[in-house]
Design an enzyme around this catalytic site. Structure first.
Site, PDB file in Angstrom:
ATOM      1  N   HIS A   1       2.205   3.322  -9.127  1.00 50.11           N
ATOM      2  CA  HIS A   1       2.006   1.876  -9.339  1.00 50.11           C
ATOM      3  C   HIS A   1       3.166   1.290 -10.141  1.00 50.11           C
ATOM      4  CE1 HIS A   1      -1.821   2.200  -7.474  1.00 50.11           C
ATOM      5  NE2 HIS A   1      -2.391   2.904  -8.438  1.00 50.11           N
TER       6      HIS A   1
ATOM      7  N   ASP B   1       0.832  -1.213   0.000  1.00 47.25           N
ATOM      8  CA  ASP B   1       0.000   0.000   0.000  1.00 47.25           C
ATOM      9  C   ASP B   1       0.866   1.262   0.000  1.00 47.25           C
ATOM     10  OD1 ASP B   1      -2.382   1.368  -0.034  1.00 47.25           O
ATOM     11  OD2 ASP B   1      -2.636   1.341   2.147  1.00 47.25           O
TER      12      ASP B   1
ATOM     13  N   LEU C   1      11.035 -20.111  -5.444  1.00 51.86           N
ATOM     14  CA  LEU C   1      10.162 -19.196  -4.683  1.00 51.86           C
ATOM     15  C   LEU C   1       8.787 -19.209  -5.334  1.00 51.86           C
ATOM     16  CD1 LEU C   1      10.046 -16.684  -2.569  1.00 51.86           C
ATOM     17  CD2 LEU C   1      10.254 -15.280  -4.613  1.00 51.86           C
TER      18      LEU C   1
HETATM   19  C1  IPE Z   1      -5.378  -2.720  -0.208  1.00 52.06           C
HETATM   20  O1  IPE Z   1      -5.075  -1.384  -0.323  1.00 52.06           O
HETATM   21  C2  IPE Z   1      -5.370  -3.373  -1.559  1.00 52.06           C
HETATM   22  C3  IPE Z   1      -4.071  -3.490  -2.216  1.00 52.06           C
HETATM   23  C4  IPE Z   1      -2.904  -3.145  -1.727  1.00 52.06           C
HETATM   24  C5  IPE Z   1      -4.098  -4.071  -3.522  1.00 52.06           C
HETATM   25  P1  IPE Z   1      -6.228  -0.266  -0.405  1.00 52.06           P
HETATM   26  O2  IPE Z   1      -5.510   1.014  -0.569  1.00 52.06           O
HETATM   27  O3  IPE Z   1      -7.197  -0.619  -1.463  1.00 52.06           O
HETATM   28  O4  IPE Z   1      -6.918  -0.376   1.011  1.00 52.06           O
HETATM   29  P2  IPE Z   1      -7.858   0.665   1.780  1.00 52.06           P
HETATM   30  O5  IPE Z   1      -8.944   1.061   0.824  1.00 52.06           O
HETATM   31  O6  IPE Z   1      -7.001   1.844   2.151  1.00 52.06           O
HETATM   32  O7  IPE Z   1      -8.347  -0.056   2.987  1.00 52.06           O
HETATM   33  C1  IPE Z   2      -1.748   0.176  -3.334  1.00 47.87           C
HETATM   34  O1  IPE Z   2      -1.459   1.529  -3.377  1.00 47.87           O
HETATM   35  C2  IPE Z   2      -1.939  -0.424  -4.705  1.00 47.87           C
HETATM   36  C3  IPE Z   2      -3.318  -0.707  -5.065  1.00 47.87           C
HETATM   37  C4  IPE Z   2      -4.345  -0.639  -4.281  1.00 47.87           C
HETATM   38  C5  IPE Z   2      -3.559  -1.109  -6.435  1.00 47.87           C
HETATM   39  P1  IPE Z   2      -2.607   2.620  -3.333  1.00 47.87           P
HETATM   40  O2  IPE Z   2      -2.990   2.945  -4.749  1.00 47.87           O
HETATM   41  O3  IPE Z   2      -3.725   2.180  -2.474  1.00 47.87           O
HETATM   42  O4  IPE Z   2      -1.842   3.828  -2.691  1.00 47.87           O
HETATM   43  P2  IPE Z   2      -2.441   4.886  -1.661  1.00 47.87           P
HETATM   44  O5  IPE Z   2      -2.946   4.117  -0.481  1.00 47.87           O
HETATM   45  O6  IPE Z   2      -3.533   5.633  -2.383  1.00 47.87           O
HETATM   46  O7  IPE Z   2      -1.268   5.748  -1.332  1.00 47.87           O
HETATM   47 MG    MG Z   3      -4.123   2.432  -0.489  1.00 43.63          MG
END
Ligand code: IPE
Ligand code: IPE
Ligand code: MG
Length: 240
Positions: free
Chosen positions: A32, A15, A126
């Protein structure tokens, strides 16, 4: 050589990509993209540390609710990164598995998934499980539905055999980057006795030393699985 107990299976909620990009006044998709590089680095570091299974959360069942532009960007990036990385992953002995609901994925994405799995199926160094269009609730429901179809009783053992990660043991350590301390519908069933490690680093910044810190923290914990400390001390779990 250290005597640190290394987790066999690490799972990661990757995240913070969006915030990493925002801080640099870049579009979210740039975060990303950087996240893919961070995953490559992390997989190599896990392998070097003796971790045998890495499971990562790449796209959740709920992430479809994001703006259409981000969703389509993520789908493009996923298909592109798969095509670009599969030869190196194969050479590195990584077995790729995709975990999640394949219905509703674009044909291009599905083809990438199927070809990457076939290309790396014989690898054993892995196991890299990529959770894509995955939700912990979906996983429990699909497993229960399959048991019903097969006329099998809904028992813990039958569910274990039918859950989407039945090819690997449960994660020993679940890491979440990005500062949030929640599970966000990740491995609800499989993380019943996992140790948790939360890092404030944004996923693109999570490097080898951050992984090392998580493994060190894991090594300090006593996993009791419901027993008392005294019981565990008297009969410590066998090391691999
Ligand atoms: C969880 O992250 C999903 C992934 C890392 C793919 P999110 O960014 O979607 O989670 P919330 O919405 O903050 O809980
Ligand atoms: C996690 O990073 C990746 C996905 C959920 C695809 P985020 O896109 O949720 O990044 P933040 O939380 O907005 O910084
Ligand atoms: Mg996020």
């Amino acid at each position: 050589m250290t005597l640190t107990q290394v987790p066999h299976h690490i799972a990661i909620v990757m995240d913070g990509n969006g915030r990493w990009a925002n801080k640099r006044f870049l579009p979210r998709i740039a975060g990303h993209k950087q996240g893919v590089d961070s995953l490559k680095r992390c997989a190599k570091a896990c392998d070097a540390r003796g971790v045998r299974v890495l499971t990562v959360f790449a796209f959740s069942s709920e992430n479809w609710q994001r703006p259409a532009e981000e969703v389509s960007g993520l789908m493009e990036l996923f298909a592109f990164a798969l095509g670009r990385e599969v030869a190196e992953l194969k050479a590195d002995g990584v077995q790729l598995r995709f975990i999640g609901d394949r219905q509703g994925l674009a044909p291009k994405v599905l083809r990438g998934i199927e070809s990457a799995e076939a290309t790396t199926a014989q690898n054993t160094r892995l196991v890299l499980n990529v959770c894509f269009n995955y939700g912990g609730r979906w996983d429990i429901v699909q497993a229960a539905a399959r048991l019903c179809q097969q006329g099998l009783a809904v028992t813990e053992a039958h569910l274990n055999q039918t859950m989407s990660l039945s090819h690997v043991p449960d994660p020993d350590l679940v890491i979440r980057t990005g500062g949030e301390q929640r599970i966000s519908n990740f491995l609800l069933w499989q993380s019943a006795y996992s140790e948790f490690f939360f890092s404030d680093l944004l996923w693109p910044d999570f490097d080898e030393s951050a992984l090392e810190a998580a493994i060190e923290s894991f090594a300090q914990r006593q996993r009791r699985f419901g027993k008392t400390s005294e019981q565990v001390d008297a009969n410590p779990p066998a090391k691999e």
